[in-house]
Write an enzyme that holds these catalytic residues in place. Structure first.
Site, PDB file in Angstrom:
ATOM      1  N   ALA A 195       0.825  -1.207   0.000  1.00  0.00           N
ATOM      2  CA  ALA A 195       0.000   0.000   0.000  1.00  0.00           C
ATOM      3  C   ALA A 195       0.867   1.268   0.000  1.00  0.00           C
ATOM      4  O   ALA A 195       2.094   1.197   0.118  1.00  0.00           O
ATOM      5  CB  ALA A 195      -0.934  -0.016   1.193  1.00  0.00           C
ATOM      6  N   HIS A 196       0.212   2.405  -0.057  1.00  0.00           N
ATOM      7  CA  HIS A 196       0.937   3.679  -0.177  1.00  0.00           C
ATOM      8  C   HIS A 196       1.823   3.960   1.041  1.00  0.00           C
ATOM      9  O   HIS A 196       1.451   3.713   2.163  1.00  0.00           O
ATOM     10  CB  HIS A 196       0.013   4.869  -0.456  1.00  0.00           C
ATOM     11  CG  HIS A 196      -1.183   5.028   0.402  1.00  0.00           C
ATOM     12  ND1 HIS A 196      -2.120   6.002   0.174  1.00  0.00           N
ATOM     13  CD2 HIS A 196      -1.630   4.333   1.478  1.00  0.00           C
ATOM     14  CE1 HIS A 196      -3.069   5.918   1.075  1.00  0.00           C
ATOM     15  NE2 HIS A 196      -2.807   4.919   1.881  1.00  0.00           N
ATOM     16  N   ASN A 197       3.001   4.473   0.707  1.00  0.00           N
ATOM     17  CA  ASN A 197       3.954   4.934   1.722  1.00  0.00           C
ATOM     18  C   ASN A 197       4.550   3.837   2.578  1.00  0.00           C
ATOM     19  O   ASN A 197       5.202   4.111   3.593  1.00  0.00           O
ATOM     20  CB  ASN A 197       3.328   6.031   2.603  1.00  0.00           C
ATOM     21  CG  ASN A 197       2.963   7.237   1.784  1.00  0.00           C
ATOM     22  OD1 ASN A 197       1.804   7.468   1.462  1.00  0.00           O
ATOM     23  ND2 ASN A 197       3.975   7.971   1.358  1.00  0.00           N
TER      24      ASN A 197
END
Lengths: 339, 339, 339
Positions: free
Chosen positions: C236-238
């Protein structure tokens, strides 16, 4: 609009009622209208025979007299439904021949009756057999072979040295022949093990959308005849999946595991590597299999669902289970000494 | 470089400070520099208002006086951040028109304001509405309709008879309309049930990368307005996902299950088939749902994580739980007899 | 057909026996024939040295005298196997240059030694470095950079602003740079948070088929050097994945989690968001990690598998665990009062 007589012959039923009338679709007992065909396969829905508007119903001989329209009577109505559904398939026929935008290597052999879709790519020495269909944007690597009547939907990726049998269906986004996950640790880094085996897929196999089947490390990964794989399944290198085994979505099968024939694996199941699973095994949803299974039967892991607040208490106590068991034993000991 | 006044109007905030200055980016309080905009939505980070270098901060009225730069003041700063982020979007605009390498069937209707990317394929009778974007290498099957302003990224596969509403976003590798997993057993083999339903997707729906949504067996699979699906989600045939329900990555929803409105399903959740899930249900990560859920609330299954060596003891005792419960009952019985 | 002497030099072994003979393949001790090379890395298979037909075997010095054919002797035979496997790799070399059907934006920079496959698409300002390979049907978005010697297989999607280092391997169907899953709730609907960060992938990274790596919300998602990701993984993001960490198939890593260096994450593991996982952590298959892990070691959740009928009893009792623990405490209290 097939006539009921035609359908009955196709599915192996006898007609009670007007065999010459036609139907134009297939629907559940509740949804079907007077020009549609329905079926009763699950006795839980038997009462719906009284209220269905269906023009015709596929039923077991025992329920034939309860059908108000025309009855298509056979011992296995669910099989009848399956066979009838194929007459109403909406999947467009693929156009024979090679689309002008497809890129075919000069050494590839594409049968004249095969269909190669727009922007598909077929690499050197690949073989596309009679009536095979390669969907738009799909890729067939070097030396791979696609069997007679097999259909790949759009954007499928088949690496090199993959053999796919006859009458298979491969859904969009599936990847077959990607590298198995093999590395040797070397002073904190990973050295890649080239995956030099291939993949061999039998006949009448269906592989779901975005499923992945890795090529073998040295010998081949094998998917035997009649296997049905749902979407988003991961089959690791050197797995063997036995004849007519079916797996629901999201299963993860680790390397070198051998699954028997006629197994049914529910969704989200994980099976660890290097295991042998017997024929006829059923595994319930999201179970983790970490041991060999040597007998047919049903297997499970996990816990039942609760309200999160209730669940938190159980989950906290789970960590105390060993202590609970020991303390119980101590209570029993004290009590037996008191006797 | 939008001016703060412009941003404030866009997000519905009032400016306290220099409304005429500009910002060139968006960052967290800790990362933001003097030419960047930040926000405070979670009170755990409130102290960072003292040290942030951000040129401007979106805050709740209660924190407005703590902002050293310019404050963009509104009741819901997280919503303000969401709206502001759209002004800094880096996603390139798609070029209007049909790329010369795209393959469009002569019977397809492509609006002149739509964008069809390189090597995309649009089949017979498909309809691509105003300002829709079909990414490079994407495939749109027969009769499918892509609504106004909807954007498909690269390598998306949409089968035939799929309807997608307006202002949707479909990420790369997603597959919509693949066959549901339906077979009738027949003497050890599986007979395919043609999947003759379609998929209907509402407006403002987002579907993540490599997610798969199967077509219905007879009637349609339905994804209602405002649903947000993360990556690698599997939606089986005839599932209905209610309005504004959101699911995190890797969820598996089995056939014919109906999920209510406004549900939030965490990552890796499995929901068995033919279930009804009420509106407003939350399911925690990797839970397996095997029963109907008739009330809003939070639901869980599984166990808490431990060190593997501790966990092994608990896992072994889990198998003894029934015996433990019975032996405890016996202790209680003996004790009560002794009273 | 490489000579054993050549192989020995390549893998860092010394030859005991006929260094001038050749082998034409690599196989397990049981499968290998007289013209094939094998290896002994796991002492469980030591007895197979007696019966193998292999023409040569890579072994540890301690087993060198047990080899009947030629021995390639080194301290780490598994590493030797990994290095030797690369000499037998069946993956076809990609053809240098840009295929005539590929679509390359005029502002993109493609090195003359790079290979761009059929129907691949490279967008504006993208950079494809020396000896990089972009597989057929793959998409490279605006401003993205593919490092020297990196190979993308067919149908990979790389969004805009993604940086991939040198000598990486990205398998078919992988998606890199899709939007992170971020929305702000607003009166029952979800307002999209534009994902304006990118993805930065280091050197020597391998990403499996159909894996997905989301772009960051504001700053970048990071995959560090030497990371190996299997198929169908969702990042997922980051998220930050530390150097040389390896993850098996189907793992789900939620947003902003930071995973340390040298971790080994087994298949189907879920890790919740905003967590820190220390270096050197091992997580067993299908575990759900919901807390920070601050020490190296092995971690697990879940239950062991049983027959479904046995399992049902345990699962039912699991819900009673809090009551069982309290009742046990009461028994102990009564007993201690009786003392």
């Amino acid at each position: 609009m097939p006539k009921l007589q035609t359908i009955a012959e196709h599915i192996g039923a006898r007609v009670e009622g007007d065999a010459s009338s036609s139907v134009d679709g297939l629907a559940t007992l509740l949804d079907a209208g007077p020009t549609e065909l329905s079926f009763l396969a699950n006795m839980a829905y038997r009462d719906q025979l009284q209220i269905t508007q269906a023009g015709a119903v596929i039923v077991h001989p025992k329920q034939a007299h309860e059908v108000k329209g025309t009855a298509l009577v056979m011992d296995n109505p669910y099989l009848g439904y399956a066979k009838a559904s194929q007459l109403f398939n909406t999947l467009p026929d693929a156009q024979k021949g090679i689309h002008s935008s497809a890129v075919i290597h000069e050494s590839a052999q594409v049968d004249t009756t095969a269909s190669i879709g727009a922007n598909a790519v077929v690499e050197a020495n690949a073989v596309i057999a009679k009536n095979a269909v390669i969907g738009s944007g799909s890729f067939i690597g070097n030396n791979s072979r696609i069997g007679e009547g097999t259909r790949l939907h759009s954007n499928v990726s088949v690496y090199h040295d993959v053999i796919i049998g006859t009458d298979c269906i491969i859904h969009s986004g599936a990847v077959i022949g990607s590298d198995g996950f093999g590395f040797a640790p070397d002073r904190g880094a990973w050295v890649k093990i080239a995956q030099i085996g291939g993949v061999v897929i039998g006949d009448h196999v269906e592989i779901g959308a975005n499923s992945t089947i890795d090529r073998g490390a040295m010998s081949d990964t094998q998917i035997h005849d009649g296997v049905k794989l749902d979407n988003q399944i991961q089959i690791a290198h050197n797995v063997v999946v036995g004849e007519a085994t079916a797996m629901a979505g999201g299963c993860l099968i680790a390397g070198s595991t051998q699954i028997g024939k006629g197994c049914t694996i529910a969704g989200g199941v994980g099976i660890a590597g290097h295991l042998k699973i017997a024929d006829g095994v059923h595994v319930t949803a999201m179970t983790l299999v970490t041991n060999h299974i040597s007998e047919a039967g049903s297997y499970s892991s996990g816990t039942a669902m609760s309200n999160t607040s209730e669940w938190r208490k159980s989950a906290a106590r789970f960590r105390q289970l060993d202590s609970i068991a020991k303390r119980l034993k101590q209570c029993e000991r004290v009590l037996s000494e008191k006797e």
